[in-house]
Design an enzyme around this catalytic site. Structure first.
Site, PDB file in Angstrom:
ATOM      1  N   CYS A   2      55.529   6.543 -16.559  1.00  0.00           N
ATOM      2  CA  CYS A   2      56.400   5.607 -17.274  1.00  0.00           C
ATOM      3  C   CYS A   2      57.026   4.589 -16.315  1.00  0.00           C
ATOM      4  CB  CYS A   2      57.532   6.365 -17.953  1.00  0.00           C
ATOM      5  SG  CYS A   2      56.973   7.655 -19.040  1.00  0.00           S
ATOM      6  N   ARG A  27      51.171   1.171 -13.556  1.00  0.00           N
ATOM      7  CA  ARG A  27      51.548   2.586 -13.499  1.00  0.00           C
ATOM      8  C   ARG A  27      50.840   3.393 -14.577  1.00  0.00           C
ATOM      9  NH1 ARG A  27      56.184   3.431 -10.609  1.00  0.00           N
ATOM     10  NH2 ARG A  27      56.871   5.190 -11.855  1.00  0.00           N
ATOM     11  N   TRP A  80      54.056   6.662 -20.616  1.00  0.00           N
ATOM     12  CA  TRP A  80      52.814   7.411 -20.369  1.00  0.00           C
ATOM     13  C   TRP A  80      53.071   8.791 -20.951  1.00  0.00           C
ATOM     14  CZ3 TRP A  80      51.096  11.706 -17.524  1.00  0.00           C
ATOM     15  CH2 TRP A  80      49.722  11.739 -17.264  1.00  0.00           C
ATOM     16  N   ASN A 104      61.956   8.341 -17.502  1.00  0.00           N
ATOM     17  CA  ASN A 104      60.687   8.629 -16.821  1.00  0.00           C
ATOM     18  C   ASN A 104      60.824  10.027 -16.229  1.00  0.00           C
ATOM     19  OD1 ASN A 104      58.353   8.671 -15.275  1.00  0.00           O
ATOM     20  ND2 ASN A 104      59.213   7.409 -13.641  1.00  0.00           N
ATOM     21  N   GLY A 105      59.843  10.892 -16.505  1.00  0.00           N
ATOM     22  CA  GLY A 105      59.903  12.247 -15.942  1.00  0.00           C
ATOM     23  C   GLY A 105      59.661  13.286 -17.019  1.00  0.00           C
ATOM     24  N   GLU A 488      34.772  10.378  -2.886  1.00  0.00           N
ATOM     25  CA  GLU A 488      35.539   9.186  -3.253  1.00  0.00           C
ATOM     26  C   GLU A 488      34.710   8.262  -4.157  1.00  0.00           C
ATOM     27  OE1 GLU A 488      38.370   8.119  -3.352  1.00  0.00           O
ATOM     28  OE2 GLU A 488      38.376   5.946  -3.235  1.00  0.00           O
ATOM     29  N   LYS A 492      35.805   7.196  -7.897  1.00  0.00           N
ATOM     30  CA  LYS A 492      35.978   5.784  -8.289  1.00  0.00           C
ATOM     31  C   LYS A 492      35.226   5.512  -9.590  1.00  0.00           C
ATOM     32  CE  LYS A 492      38.688   4.696  -6.613  1.00  0.00           C
ATOM     33  NZ  LYS A 492      39.455   5.321  -5.573  1.00  0.00           N
ATOM     34  N   GLU A 495      36.821   7.372 -12.639  1.00  0.00           N
ATOM     35  CA  GLU A 495      38.121   6.803 -13.028  1.00  0.00           C
ATOM     36  C   GLU A 495      37.982   5.553 -13.873  1.00  0.00           C
ATOM     37  OE1 GLU A 495      40.028   6.122  -9.080  1.00  0.00           O
ATOM     38  OE2 GLU A 495      41.782   6.846 -10.140  1.00  0.00           O
ATOM     39  N   HIS A 511      22.445  24.655  -4.186  1.00  0.00           N
ATOM     40  CA  HIS A 511      23.263  25.741  -4.745  1.00  0.00           C
ATOM     41  C   HIS A 511      23.773  25.394  -6.138  1.00  0.00           C
ATOM     42  CE1 HIS A 511      22.982  27.661  -0.879  1.00  0.00           C
ATOM     43  NE2 HIS A 511      23.271  26.494  -0.347  1.00  0.00           N
ATOM     44  N   LYS A 610      49.156   4.927 -11.933  1.00  0.00           N
ATOM     45  CA  LYS A 610      49.030   4.564 -10.518  1.00  0.00           C
ATOM     46  C   LYS A 610      49.797   5.530  -9.622  1.00  0.00           C
ATOM     47  CE  LYS A 610      47.880   2.050  -6.970  1.00  0.00           C
ATOM     48  NZ  LYS A 610      46.525   2.279  -6.465  1.00  0.00           N
TER      49      LYS A 610
END
Ligand code: M6R
Length: 615
Positions: A2, A27, A80, A104-105, A488, A492, A495, A511, A610
């Site tokens: 948020c 965010r 969010w 927020n939280g 990574e 990417k 996401e 494996h 973010k």
């Protein structure tokens, strides 16, 4: 997570709040809203979805702020969702009687509080934990307490993490803000003061900031701000000046922040290296590192802890630090480290890595290690963030503000810092030969130009990548220092394109993951010319034998690799320490191109935030 913005001052805050929320879009959010005082009454506009929808609602000519004695107040929020699905009724601000609140939280004891408030006859309208806080404050107001006292009493009842912004009809020239566990800053202006979750929201209005600590609340008025702790004691705070400019947080002509930030990598590396390398390129100056040679000699073990992309940077950090300093290293994701009763003590060093400096799990891991007596060092991009302030020392990645949710320039800047740190410690401890160090430093100094060279291949990389946007599953493989880059690369792509992508150590292929390979599976193989090269080539052959499509990323002039693969992307060959940085650029561009072709929301991918300020 948020985003919060708040205003007290001599201007109608409607669009100041909206523009502030726009700057916090990165965010991640799924609904938004604004509350103002109009003719002494709280008025709220909120909606599910993106800020464009809120903007349309704000165009309502009947919705505007009105001042009392030339003072306006207002609060804004991007939500969010944590408790309750994204919807208008769950969007903030929440009104309870004469007050409106943004949060927020996460309030951990919200359901007990809700029950108690409902028993008292309060009616709640949303499914959120946040509305409970609003009602709790209003309950104290109804008992005759002032706004400040009511917020003070309410926060004593809350468990969990929360930043709050509260305005009231009965106290129309005041905004009360609270910080406990999630970020909140105070922007100090002339005849106006602000609150926000992050600096970019306020850059167009001020460069003067007060950084709140946990368990602090602030009474914000037009010409003064009074900070108190949760015991009610007034605290003197310093105003800090920030040197970021509003232009630094623009898209600068690029279609997306992510693409701009990919292209900013040479500059980010220059900024991270400059002033840290001696003229004759044989010594490094890490002024921010407060550990003396004696301290460094005493380190038994280095623990590297972070989340997401910063965790992959830490994996590279382990390779670099062990190689150059010979100090044993252990890498952990912060959400595991903090709860696994880690065997860390005063003879150990914890290195936390974080772009935002606010990631809740990383911050908790740092606190846990400190509690156990360990020395702590942060690698961080945001000055005055919680992690920066709480670590014993911080080595900054001077990547500049990173707005795209998918981390790009922060990652390569983190890898650059790990290089600097490992070389520096290796030299100080006499465990890295000076001649070797000189070669490594030389390559670091040339790195921005080398990265530019890779970026010049953008078009060719795009041409290759766009062929695959309809595929279902991607594999990314690498060995040694290319393994974290495989992880990574897969992250990417996942996401921002919402496609299934898996990163593996190439040696793990047999494996399990090899079962995924068929003629429809693109496999991105990272094959620089290092000591693992021949083994990676064998893995490539195994994939070809099963008709997988091989996109190889390797060194310039590698005709063998080029012949064996279906598509070949080359990067210049440099010392093994900087190869991971060079290999990163193509995997970023591959992910970006595929997401662009798919038409996803690249800078604000669904469900992502973010800075992840709740665990
Ligand atoms: O701000 P931090 O570096 O602590 O963030 C850690 C992760 O949340 C972050 O790297 C995340 O994985 C990125 N979205 C990756 O692109």
């Amino acid at each position: 997570m948020c985003g919060i913005v708040g205003y007290v001052g001599n201007r109608d805050p409607k669009f100041i709040l909206y523009e502030g929320l726009k700057k916090l879009e990165y965010r991640g959010y799924d609904s938004a809203g604004i509350a103002l005082l109009q003719e002494g009454e709280i008025r709220i506009k909120r909606c599910e979805g993106k800020l464009d929808q809120l903007k349309a609602a704000l165009e309502d000519p009947h919705f505007y702020g009105t001042p009392l004695d030339e003072t306006y107040v207002g609060i804004g929020h991007t939500r969010w969702a944590t408790h309750g699905r994204p919807s208008e009724k769950n969007a903030h601000p929440h009104q309870a009687g004469s007050i409106a609140l943004v949060h927020n939280g996460i309030i951990e004891n919200y359901s007990e509080l809700r029950q108690a408030l409902e028993k008292k006859g309060h009616v709640l309208h949303s499914d959120t934990d946040s509305e409970v806080v609003a009602v709790c404050i209003f309950d104290f107001i109804s008992q005759g307490h002032s706004l400040e006292r009511s917020v003070f009493l309410a926060v004593q009842e809350l468990l969990g993490s929360f930043s709050l912004g509260v305005i009231s009809q009965k106290d129309p020239q005041t905004l009360i803000a609270v910080r406990n566990g999630t970020p909140l800053i105070l922007g100090v202006g002339v005849q106006e003061n602000f609150i926000a979750s992050d600096v970019p929201a306020l850059l167009p209005y001020t460069k003067n900031f007060i950084y709140l600590e946990d368990e602090e609340m602030v009474i914000v008025q037009k010409n003064r701000c009074v900070v108190k702790n949760f015991k009610g004691k007034e605290i003197q705070k310093q105003i800090k000046k920030i040197n970021w400019t509003p232009e630094m947080i623009d898209k600068g002509g690029y279609q997306h922040y992510m693409l701009k930030e990919i292209h900013e990598q040479p500059q980010a590396i220059i900024q991270t290296i400059q002033d840290r390398v001696s003229k004759d390129r044989d010594t490094l100056y890490l002024k921010d590192l407060t550990l003396s040679e004696n301290d460094l000699r005493k380190i038994r073990k280095i623990f590297l802890v972070a989340c997401g992309t910063a965790y992959y940077a830490s994996m590279e950090g382990k390779y670099l630090l062990e190689k150059m300093t010979k100090i044993p290293c252990e890498v952990d994701v912060a959400s595991e480290f903090r709860y696994r009763d880690p065997l860390i003590g005063k003879e150990d060093l914890l290195i936390v890595t974080s772009q935002s400096g606010e990631t809740a799990d990383t911050l908790a891991a740092l606190r846990e290690a400190k509690k156990r007596g360990a020395r702590t060092l942060a690698i961080c991009n945001v000055k005055e963030s919680s992690i920066d302030r709480e670590a014993d020392s911080t080595i900054y990645t001077y990547a500049g503000p990173e707005i795209g949710v998918a981390s790009t320039k922060a990652f390569t800047a983190q890898l650059t810092v790990f290089n600097l740190l490992a070389i520096h410690i290796g030299l100080v401890l006499g465990r890295l030969p000076k001649e070797k160090a000189k070669v490594y430093i030389q390559d670091l100094v040339r790195l921005p130009i080398t990265v530019e060279e890779v970026l010049k291949q953008e078009k060719e990389i795009q041409k290759i990548a766009q062929k695959f946007y309809r595929k279902k599953t991607f594999l990314y493989l690498g060995r040694g220092t290319s393994y974290p880059i495989a992880l990574e690369g897969a992250l990417k792509l996942k996401e921002i394109s919402y496609m299934n992508a898996e990163g593996y150590a190439a040696g793990e292929m047999k494996h399990g993951p090899i079962a995924l390979v068929d003629e429809d599976t693109p496999v991105i193989i990272l094959a620089p010319k290092d000591e693992h090269y021949d083994k990676v080539i064998s893995n490539l052959e195994e994939i070809k034998a099963r008709e997988g499509i091989v996109i190889a990323i390797g060194c310039e002039g590698d005709t063998k690799l080029s012949k064996l693969s279906d598509y070949f992307i080359s990067v210049p060959q440099r010392s093994e320490n900087v190869m991971p940085i060079l290999l990163t650029i193509p995997v970023q561009l591959i992910a970006y191109t595929i997401a662009l072709k798919k038409g996803t929301d690249i800078d604000q991918p669904r469900n992502l935030a973010k800075s992840v300020t709740v665990e």
